[in-house]
Design a protein around this motif. Structure first.
Motif, PDB file in Angstrom:
ATOM      1  N   VAL A  38      48.098   5.189   2.006  1.00  0.00           N
ATOM      2  CA  VAL A  38      48.504   4.045   2.822  1.00  0.00           C
ATOM      3  C   VAL A  38      49.225   3.058   1.915  1.00  0.00           C
ATOM      4  O   VAL A  38      48.766   2.764   0.811  1.00  0.00           O
ATOM      5  CB  VAL A  38      47.271   3.354   3.459  1.00  0.00           C
ATOM      6  CG1 VAL A  38      47.672   2.151   4.273  1.00  0.00           C
ATOM      7  CG2 VAL A  38      46.483   4.332   4.297  1.00  0.00           C
ATOM      8  N   GLN A  39      50.357   2.563   2.373  1.00  0.00           N
ATOM      9  CA  GLN A  39      51.097   1.588   1.590  1.00  0.00           C
ATOM     10  C   GLN A  39      50.529   0.192   1.845  1.00  0.00           C
ATOM     11  O   GLN A  39      51.054  -0.582   2.631  1.00  0.00           O
ATOM     12  CB  GLN A  39      52.591   1.628   1.968  1.00  0.00           C
ATOM     13  CG  GLN A  39      53.281   2.919   1.634  1.00  0.00           C
ATOM     14  CD  GLN A  39      53.364   3.142   0.130  1.00  0.00           C
ATOM     15  OE1 GLN A  39      53.459   2.189  -0.632  1.00  0.00           O
ATOM     16  NE2 GLN A  39      53.310   4.380  -0.290  1.00  0.00           N
ATOM     17  N   ALA A  40      49.440  -0.108   1.162  1.00  0.00           N
ATOM     18  CA  ALA A  40      48.788  -1.400   1.331  1.00  0.00           C
ATOM     19  C   ALA A  40      48.268  -1.858  -0.025  1.00  0.00           C
ATOM     20  O   ALA A  40      47.903  -1.030  -0.864  1.00  0.00           O
ATOM     21  CB  ALA A  40      47.630  -1.296   2.327  1.00  0.00           C
ATOM     22  N   PRO A  41      48.217  -3.164  -0.244  1.00  0.00           N
ATOM     23  CA  PRO A  41      47.661  -3.639  -1.514  1.00  0.00           C
ATOM     24  C   PRO A  41      46.152  -3.396  -1.569  1.00  0.00           C
ATOM     25  O   PRO A  41      45.445  -3.571  -0.577  1.00  0.00           O
ATOM     26  CB  PRO A  41      47.982  -5.136  -1.501  1.00  0.00           C
ATOM     27  CG  PRO A  41      48.231  -5.481  -0.083  1.00  0.00           C
ATOM     28  CD  PRO A  41      48.714  -4.242   0.591  1.00  0.00           C
ATOM     29  N   MET A  42      45.672  -2.970  -2.704  1.00  0.00           N
ATOM     30  CA  MET A  42      44.259  -2.607  -2.856  1.00  0.00           C
ATOM     31  C   MET A  42      43.457  -3.673  -3.597  1.00  0.00           C
ATOM     32  O   MET A  42      42.304  -3.454  -3.913  1.00  0.00           O
ATOM     33  CB  MET A  42      44.144  -1.273  -3.611  1.00  0.00           C
ATOM     34  CG  MET A  42      44.621  -0.096  -2.822  1.00  0.00           C
ATOM     35  SD  MET A  42      43.511   0.258  -1.462  1.00  0.00           S
ATOM     36  CE  MET A  42      44.517  -0.141  -0.059  1.00  0.00           C
ATOM     37  N   GLY A  43      44.053  -4.822  -3.870  1.00  0.00           N
ATOM     38  CA  GLY A  43      43.358  -5.871  -4.616  1.00  0.00           C
ATOM     39  C   GLY A  43      42.130  -6.399  -3.893  1.00  0.00           C
ATOM     40  O   GLY A  43      41.064  -6.572  -4.499  1.00  0.00           O
ATOM     41  N   LEU A  44      42.242  -6.649  -2.611  1.00  0.00           N
ATOM     42  CA  LEU A  44      41.113  -7.161  -1.839  1.00  0.00           C
ATOM     43  C   LEU A  44      39.990  -6.125  -1.746  1.00  0.00           C
ATOM     44  O   LEU A  44      38.811  -6.456  -1.890  1.00  0.00           O
ATOM     45  CB  LEU A  44      41.563  -7.572  -0.437  1.00  0.00           C
ATOM     46  CG  LEU A  44      40.491  -8.146   0.474  1.00  0.00           C
ATOM     47  CD1 LEU A  44      39.953  -9.443  -0.108  1.00  0.00           C
ATOM     48  CD2 LEU A  44      41.016  -8.355   1.864  1.00  0.00           C
ATOM     49  N   LEU A  45      40.356  -4.879  -1.553  1.00  0.00           N
ATOM     50  CA  LEU A  45      39.359  -3.814  -1.466  1.00  0.00           C
ATOM     51  C   LEU A  45      38.636  -3.639  -2.800  1.00  0.00           C
ATOM     52  O   LEU A  45      37.421  -3.442  -2.826  1.00  0.00           O
ATOM     53  CB  LEU A  45      40.026  -2.502  -1.047  1.00  0.00           C
ATOM     54  CG  LEU A  45      39.107  -1.385  -0.578  1.00  0.00           C
ATOM     55  CD1 LEU A  45      38.303  -1.823   0.626  1.00  0.00           C
ATOM     56  CD2 LEU A  45      39.906  -0.147  -0.268  1.00  0.00           C
TER      57      LEU A  45
END
Length: 95
Positions: A38-45
């Motif tokens: 998935v093209q999403a930022p993973m910083g929050l996760l």
């Protein structure tokens, strides 16, 4: 009722649930980073994963610091601290 007033079994159960949820979220973040599912930022996760692992680790340490507890609960808390500590170190170093 405060968290410190709970029995050892309840605290260890919550520690396990927070820890395993943090490990699963961290694993999902690593898989997405490596395989680009998935093209999403993973910083929050990653942040939520580390927070949950720290919370699980702190609950296990809270159980260990109690004065009167059974040997079985003490052994479970020691194992939980070891496993969550290693998992936390792995996910911190994998960032």
């Amino acid at each position: 009722m405060k968290w410190t007033d709970q029995p050892e079994g309840v605290l260890l159960q919550r520690s396990f649930l927070f820890g395993i949820t943090g490990v699963v979220l961290g694993a999902l973040s690593l898989m997405n980073t490596n395989f680009l599912l998935v093209q999403a930022p993973m910083g929050l996760l990653n942040g939520v994963s580390l927070l949950l692992q720290f919370l699980g680790l702190s609950l296990a340490v809270l159980v260990l610091r109690r004065k009167k507890m059974t040997a079985e609960d003490k052994l479970k808390a020691q194992k939980m601290v070891l496993i969550l500590g290693v998992a936390l170190l792995f996910f911190i170093l994998s960032l």
